[in-house]
Design an enzyme around this catalytic site. Structure first.
Site, PDB file in Angstrom:
ATOM      1  N   SER A   1       0.819  -1.246   0.043  1.00  0.00           N
ATOM      2  CA  SER A   1      -0.021   0.225  -0.120  1.00  0.00           C
ATOM      3  C   SER A   1       1.054   1.204   0.059  1.00  0.00           C
ATOM      4  O   SER A   1       2.045   1.247   0.263  1.00  0.00           O
ATOM      5  CB  SER A   1      -0.765   0.131   1.328  1.00  0.00           C
ATOM      6  OG  SER A   1      -1.228   1.323   1.475  1.00  0.00           O
TER       7      SER A   1
ATOM      8  N   TYR B   1      -1.382  -1.010  10.774  1.00  0.00           N
ATOM      9  CA  TYR B   1      -1.563  -1.212   9.430  1.00  0.00           C
ATOM     10  C   TYR B   1      -0.356  -0.700   8.282  1.00  0.00           C
ATOM     11  O   TYR B   1       0.142  -1.582   7.643  1.00  0.00           O
ATOM     12  CB  TYR B   1      -2.776  -0.293   8.786  1.00  0.00           C
ATOM     13  CG  TYR B   1      -3.086  -0.558   7.247  1.00  0.00           C
ATOM     14  CD1 TYR B   1      -3.630  -1.947   6.911  1.00  0.00           C
ATOM     15  CD2 TYR B   1      -2.577   0.302   6.382  1.00  0.00           C
ATOM     16  CE1 TYR B   1      -4.009  -2.086   5.549  1.00  0.00           C
ATOM     17  CE2 TYR B   1      -3.085   0.178   5.118  1.00  0.00           C
ATOM     18  CZ  TYR B   1      -3.718  -1.064   4.741  1.00  0.00           C
ATOM     19  OH  TYR B   1      -3.802  -1.400   3.408  1.00  0.00           O
TER      20      TYR B   1
HETATM   21  P1  NDP Z   1     -11.914  -5.456   0.602  1.00  0.00           P
HETATM   22  O1  NDP Z   1     -12.436  -5.509   1.872  1.00  0.00           O
HETATM   23  O2  NDP Z   1     -12.965  -5.330  -0.471  1.00  0.00           O
HETATM   24  O3  NDP Z   1     -11.333  -7.166   0.435  1.00  0.00           O
HETATM   25  C1  NDP Z   1     -10.550  -7.723   1.418  1.00  0.00           C
HETATM   26  C2  NDP Z   1     -10.522  -9.077   0.981  1.00  0.00           C
HETATM   27  O4  NDP Z   1      -9.615  -9.641   1.770  1.00  0.00           O
HETATM   28  C3  NDP Z   1     -11.748  -9.694   0.923  1.00  0.00           C
HETATM   29  O5  NDP Z   1     -11.887 -10.286  -0.287  1.00  0.00           O
HETATM   30  C4  NDP Z   1     -11.893 -10.586   2.094  1.00  0.00           C
HETATM   31  O6  NDP Z   1     -12.601 -11.726   1.763  1.00  0.00           O
HETATM   32  C5  NDP Z   1     -10.147 -11.076   2.097  1.00  0.00           C
HETATM   33  N1  NDP Z   1      -9.824 -11.497   3.401  1.00  0.00           N
HETATM   34  C6  NDP Z   1      -9.984 -10.774   4.584  1.00  0.00           C
HETATM   35  N2  NDP Z   1      -9.527 -11.356   5.443  1.00  0.00           N
HETATM   36  C7  NDP Z   1      -9.272 -12.701   5.127  1.00  0.00           C
HETATM   37  C8  NDP Z   1      -9.128 -14.127   5.513  1.00  0.00           C
HETATM   38  N3  NDP Z   1      -8.713 -14.196   6.692  1.00  0.00           N
HETATM   39  N4  NDP Z   1      -8.889 -15.032   4.694  1.00  0.00           N
HETATM   40  C9  NDP Z   1      -9.018 -15.079   3.261  1.00  0.00           C
HETATM   41  N5  NDP Z   1      -9.325 -13.677   2.861  1.00  0.00           N
HETATM   42  C10 NDP Z   1      -9.433 -12.723   3.583  1.00  0.00           C
HETATM   43  O7  NDP Z   1     -10.666  -4.467   0.315  1.00  0.00           O
HETATM   44  P2  NDP Z   1      -9.707  -4.206  -0.875  1.00  0.00           P
HETATM   45  O8  NDP Z   1      -9.932  -4.949  -2.036  1.00  0.00           O
HETATM   46  O9  NDP Z   1      -9.340  -2.648  -0.819  1.00  0.00           O
HETATM   47  O10 NDP Z   1      -8.287  -4.653  -0.132  1.00  0.00           O
HETATM   48  C11 NDP Z   1      -7.543  -5.655  -0.705  1.00  0.00           C
HETATM   49  C12 NDP Z   1      -6.004  -5.502  -0.548  1.00  0.00           C
HETATM   50  O11 NDP Z   1      -5.505  -4.295  -1.036  1.00  0.00           O
HETATM   51  C13 NDP Z   1      -5.915  -5.453   1.137  1.00  0.00           C
HETATM   52  O12 NDP Z   1      -4.431  -6.181   1.259  1.00  0.00           O
HETATM   53  C14 NDP Z   1      -5.427  -4.156   1.246  1.00  0.00           C
HETATM   54  O13 NDP Z   1      -4.837  -3.827   2.641  1.00  0.00           O
HETATM   55  C15 NDP Z   1      -4.949  -3.352  -0.029  1.00  0.00           C
HETATM   56  N6  NDP Z   1      -5.129  -2.002  -0.191  1.00  0.00           N
HETATM   57  C16 NDP Z   1      -6.390  -1.401  -0.341  1.00  0.00           C
HETATM   58  C17 NDP Z   1      -6.308   0.057  -0.586  1.00  0.00           C
HETATM   59  C18 NDP Z   1      -7.651   0.848  -0.740  1.00  0.00           C
HETATM   60  O14 NDP Z   1      -7.669   2.104  -0.442  1.00  0.00           O
HETATM   61  N7  NDP Z   1      -8.887  -0.089  -0.644  1.00  0.00           N
HETATM   62  C19 NDP Z   1      -5.161   0.705  -0.958  1.00  0.00           C
HETATM   63  C20 NDP Z   1      -3.979  -0.059  -0.772  1.00  0.00           C
HETATM   64  C21 NDP Z   1      -3.963  -1.269  -0.505  1.00  0.00           C
HETATM   65  P3  NDP Z   1     -13.285 -12.529   2.872  1.00  0.00           P
HETATM   66  O15 NDP Z   1     -13.899 -11.594   3.787  1.00  0.00           O
HETATM   67  O16 NDP Z   1     -14.511 -13.107   1.981  1.00  0.00           O
HETATM   68  O17 NDP Z   1     -12.617 -13.682   3.402  1.00  0.00           O
END
Ligand code: NDP
Length: 249
Positions: free
Chosen positions: A142, A155
């Protein structure tokens, strides 16, 4: 250019946001995708979308924190599709709060998913890639993996860890095993990420931020992942720092 048509990709956190959009983009480019997350209803909808556009997807119920679940999911994908060529280590969460609020459960959850989960999946997929003497690993860091912000101390620590691990991994396995490693560092992306913030003040701050700029879409990050995956075989796009134009920090 590397043709990723027919290649097998595993995307973690594929049930929403960046992961779901990336799985779609990879499938559009012809990759066969393993879509992994805990919410299988969401994965089912994504699979239908991929299949309806002529792509191929395998649903994998996976909790990245649970090493046994990760091992089983990776085996399921390798058994079904025969190889794993691309790994998108994307699952993560960002519940913001100040350290002196002592939301220690949230700190531990971030370390468990963002760091240890990513390590679990890497450990499960890497032997397959080493055996193939090829592969491409994308690790989701990130902007918070380059800079530190108030309210994001833990984070930021997890995302700095992902960036550090990515660079070390690239140095250790790039030349030796012909595996590319790309660290992705997005700025603000419109996803469900902010829904998990339990601190009302920081939640409001993120809502205000969304009014100040046009956030990236998950598909924008998916496009950059496909770009790096399609780079010629001798090219490793080691870092992708992708921001909204209006993100002036
Ligand atoms: P979302 O909350 O939309 O997606 C997060 C995903 O992570 C979900 O699909 C969730 O699936 C999965 N997840 C969470 N915990 C678990 C677990 N224990 N096992 C398996 N899957 C898990 O957020 P984003 O798409 O934004 O996030 C994706 C990545 O991008 C993250 O790593 C975030 O830190 C990073 N990021 C996001 C930014 C933003 O501004 N949005 C900026 C920079 C980085 P489920 O709950 O179904 O398991």
């Amino acid at each position: 250019m590397t043709n990723i048509s027919g290649k097998v990709a595993l995307v973690t956190g594929a049930s929403s946001g960046i992961g779901a959009a990336t799985a779609l983009k990879l499938a559009k480019a012809g990759a066969r995708v393993g879509i992994a997350a805990r919410r299988t209803d969401k994965l089912e909808a994504l699979k239908s979308e991929i299949v309806s556009m002529g792509g191929e997807a395998l649903m994998i119920a996976m909790d990245v924190v649970d090493a046994a679940s990760v091992e089983a999911g990776v085996k399921k994908l390798a058994d079904a599709f025969g190889s794993i060529d691309i790994l998108v280590n994307n699952a993560g969460l960002m519940p913001l709060s100040d350290v002196d609020q002592f939301k220690t459960n949230e700190w531990h959850r971030m370390v468990d998913v963002n760091v240890k989960g990513l390590l679990n999946v890497t450990a499960a997929v890497l032997p397959q890639m080493i055996g193939q003497h090829s592969g491409h690993i994308f690790n989701m860091s990130s902007i918070a993996g380059r800079k530190v912000f108030k309210g994001l101390s833990v984070y930021c620590a997890t995302k700095h860890a992902v960036a550090a691990f990515s660079d070390g991994l690239r140095m250790e396995i790039g030349q030796k095993h012909n595996i590319r490693v790309t660290c992705i560092q997005p700025g603000a992306v419109a996803t469900e990420l902010y829904d998990h913030i339990t601190d009302a003040r920081y939640r409001q701050q993120m809502d205000d931020l969304a009014k100040q700029m046009t956030f990236l879409q998950g598909s924008d990050i998916g496009d950059t992942i496909v770009f790096a995956a399609q780079a010629p075989a001798h090219v490793n796009v080691a870092e992708l720092f992708v921001l909204p134009v209006e993100q002036g920090w």
